[in-house]
Write a protein that holds these residues in place. Structure first.
Motif, short mmCIF file in Angstrom:
data_model
loop_
_atom_site.label_atom_id
_atom_site.label_comp_id
_atom_site.label_asym_id
_atom_site.label_seq_id
_atom_site.Cartn_x
_atom_site.Cartn_y
_atom_site.Cartn_z
N ALA A 147 -7.75 12.30 -1.11
CA ALA A 147 -6.43 11.76 -0.83
C ALA A 147 -6.50 10.27 -0.52
O ALA A 147 -5.67 9.47 -0.98
CB ALA A 147 -5.79 12.51 0.33
N ARG A 148 -7.50 9.89 0.27
CA ARG A 148 -7.62 8.48 0.64
C ARG A 148 -8.02 7.62 -0.56
O ARG A 148 -7.55 6.49 -0.70
CB ARG A 148 -8.64 8.34 1.77
CG ARG A 148 -8.16 8.94 3.08
CD ARG A 148 -9.23 8.88 4.17
NE ARG A 148 -8.74 9.44 5.43
CZ ARG A 148 -9.46 9.58 6.51
NH1 ARG A 148 -10.75 9.18 6.52
NH2 ARG A 148 -8.94 10.09 7.62
N THR A 151 -4.82 7.36 -2.92
CA THR A 151 -3.68 6.59 -2.40
C THR A 151 -4.06 5.24 -1.83
O THR A 151 -3.19 4.38 -1.63
CB THR A 151 -2.97 7.38 -1.29
OG1 THR A 151 -3.87 7.56 -0.19
CG2 THR A 151 -2.50 8.75 -1.80
N ARG A 153 -4.85 4.84 1.13
CA ARG A 153 -4.24 4.85 2.45
C ARG A 153 -5.09 5.71 3.38
O ARG A 153 -5.75 6.65 2.94
CB ARG A 153 -2.81 5.44 2.39
CG ARG A 153 -1.84 4.65 1.54
CD ARG A 153 -1.45 3.35 2.21
NE ARG A 153 -0.73 3.57 3.46
CZ ARG A 153 0.59 3.74 3.54
NH1 ARG A 153 1.34 3.72 2.44
NH2 ARG A 153 1.16 3.91 4.71
N VAL A 155 -5.14 8.41 4.92
CA VAL A 155 -4.47 9.71 5.06
C VAL A 155 -5.18 10.55 6.12
O VAL A 155 -6.41 10.66 6.13
CB VAL A 155 -4.47 10.46 3.70
CG1 VAL A 155 -3.94 11.88 3.87
CG2 VAL A 155 -3.65 9.68 2.69
N PHE A 192 -1.83 19.06 4.57
CA PHE A 192 -1.32 17.69 4.57
C PHE A 192 0.20 17.72 4.73
O PHE A 192 0.86 18.70 4.35
CB PHE A 192 -1.68 16.98 3.26
CG PHE A 192 -3.15 16.85 3.01
CD1 PHE A 192 -3.85 15.75 3.48
CD2 PHE A 192 -3.84 17.83 2.32
CE1 PHE A 192 -5.22 15.62 3.26
CE2 PHE A 192 -5.20 17.72 2.08
CZ PHE A 192 -5.89 16.62 2.56
N ASP A 196 2.35 12.99 2.57
CA ASP A 196 1.04 12.70 1.99
C ASP A 196 0.81 13.50 0.71
O ASP A 196 0.12 13.03 -0.20
CB ASP A 196 -0.07 12.99 3.00
CG ASP A 196 -0.16 11.92 4.08
OD1 ASP A 196 0.22 10.77 3.80
OD2 ASP A 196 -0.59 12.23 5.20
N ARG A 199 2.61 11.47 -1.84
CA ARG A 199 2.32 10.04 -1.89
C ARG A 199 1.66 9.69 -3.22
O ARG A 199 0.66 10.30 -3.60
CB ARG A 199 1.41 9.64 -0.73
CG ARG A 199 1.33 8.15 -0.49
CD ARG A 199 0.37 7.82 0.64
NE ARG A 199 0.77 8.39 1.91
CZ ARG A 199 1.66 7.83 2.73
NH1 ARG A 199 2.25 6.70 2.38
NH2 ARG A 199 1.96 8.41 3.88
#
Length: 331
Positions: A147-148, A151, A153, A155, A192, A196, A199
């Motif tokens: 996820a990080r 994105t 971000r 997360v 999540f 998220d 996202r």
């Protein structure tokens, strides 16, 4: 490659190098052949894979190995299935794609739920053998890393839990990375927020997905293929012969097999160690004879013969001619 196995790519060696760990040391400690990553892809039984993980954990001395690996995640070290997930529009679509291709990751299942907008991924493992808790933790943490990475971000999962969660310093290391503690649950799960889950991935690439999708289908088809023992023996001989090692025992040791098992597997492929050895030596001899700077005596030594006369007799048996005649014809 067969179903029910964990698949590893040659990029695994890069991951170990990032950790400062010797690939050979891990494979030896796990009782696996040192030529493992000479193959384009590697398929390990759950028992073999868990032994490899345990060896890596012991050699690295890292009680929070999963968190450490997650912090070193880079797109180029992913397997194609996960790299393709990065091409997805968001984490929810990435999870759905990975669930559809879960057989490429190993003998595990992925249950994806969008409950009330939240995104939850539950990992289902075979009952026997059970995975090491640290590997379960890594599998969960890898979703946060995905996820990080997608994105760009920081997360933070809403919830992450598993049987036998890490405690002490390891538990704190995971919490420092995740932003939340790893809780207790009957099954490994990571959840999540709806935000998220939706996202956008900055790595989204529909065109790249169209490129990867046929490869993923091909790899699914490859799961039923079995690596030839004869090919593995030949690869081992290519490295052992110049050192004068040409015995079945030396090759069996290199492949982490007993000599009896090696002979049995070759017999199942309608061949024998001596036949593979002869074919390998003959092919190498033809190759060396095309290089005039290598003398016949040197070729004999490179093929593992103690005396040039033994090489002469063997070559005549293979081809009906002498090495000198074959070299003259080749040049």
């Amino acid at each position: 490659m067969t179903a029910g196995r964990f698949t590893l790519s040659p990029a695994t060696s890069a991951v170990l190098a990032d950790l400062g760990v010797s690939t050979g040391a891990v494979l030896r400690a796990a009782g696996l052949p040192e030529d493992l990553f000479l193959n384009r892809q590697v398929a390990l039984t759950p028992d073999q894979f868990y032994r490899c993980w345990a060896a890596l954990e012991e050699i690295s001395g890292d009680p929070a190995l999963g968190a450490t690996l997650a912090q070193r995640v880079r797109a180029e070290t992913f397997q194609p299935a996960i790299f393709a997930a990065l091409c997805s529009a968001d984490l929810r679509h990435a999870a759905e794609r990975l669930a559809a291709h879960k057989r490429l990751l190993g003998p595990l299942g992925l249950a994806v739920h969008a409950d009330g907008g939240r995104l939850s991924v539950t990992i289902q493992w075979p009952a026997d053998p059970l995975p090491p808790p640290s590997f379960v933790a890594y599998e969960l943490v890898s979703w946060v890393a995905l996820a990080r990475l997608g994105t760009r971000r920081p997360v933070r999962p809403e919830r992450i839990a598993m049987p036998n969660p890490p405690g002490g310093a390891a538990g704190q290391a995971y919490e420092d990375y995740l932003g939340v503690p790893v809780g207790l649950a009957a099954a490994p799960v990571v959840t999540f927020t709806a935000l998220d889950g939706r996202r956008p991935f900055l790595t989204a690439n529909a065109e790249m997905w169209r490129v990867f999708e046929p490869e993923l289908r091909r790899r699914l088809a490859d799961l039923d293929r079995v690596e030839s023992t004869a090919d593995r023996v030949r690869a081992a001989l290519l490295e052992l012969l110049p050192a004068g090692q040409c015995s079945a025992s030396a090759v069996a040791q290199r492949l982490a097999l007993s000599r009896r098992t090696l002979q049995r597997r070759l017999a199942e492929e309608q061949t024998s160690f001596q036949a593979v050895l002869a074919r390998t030596r003959h092919a190498l001899a033809r190759h060396y004879l095309e290089r005039p700077e290598i003398t016949i005596t040197e070729i004999a030594l490179l093929l593992g013969y103690d005396e040039p006369s033994s090489f002469y007799r063997a070559f005549h048996q293979w081809s009906g001619t002498t090495p000198h005649q074959a070299r003259a014809t080749a040049t």
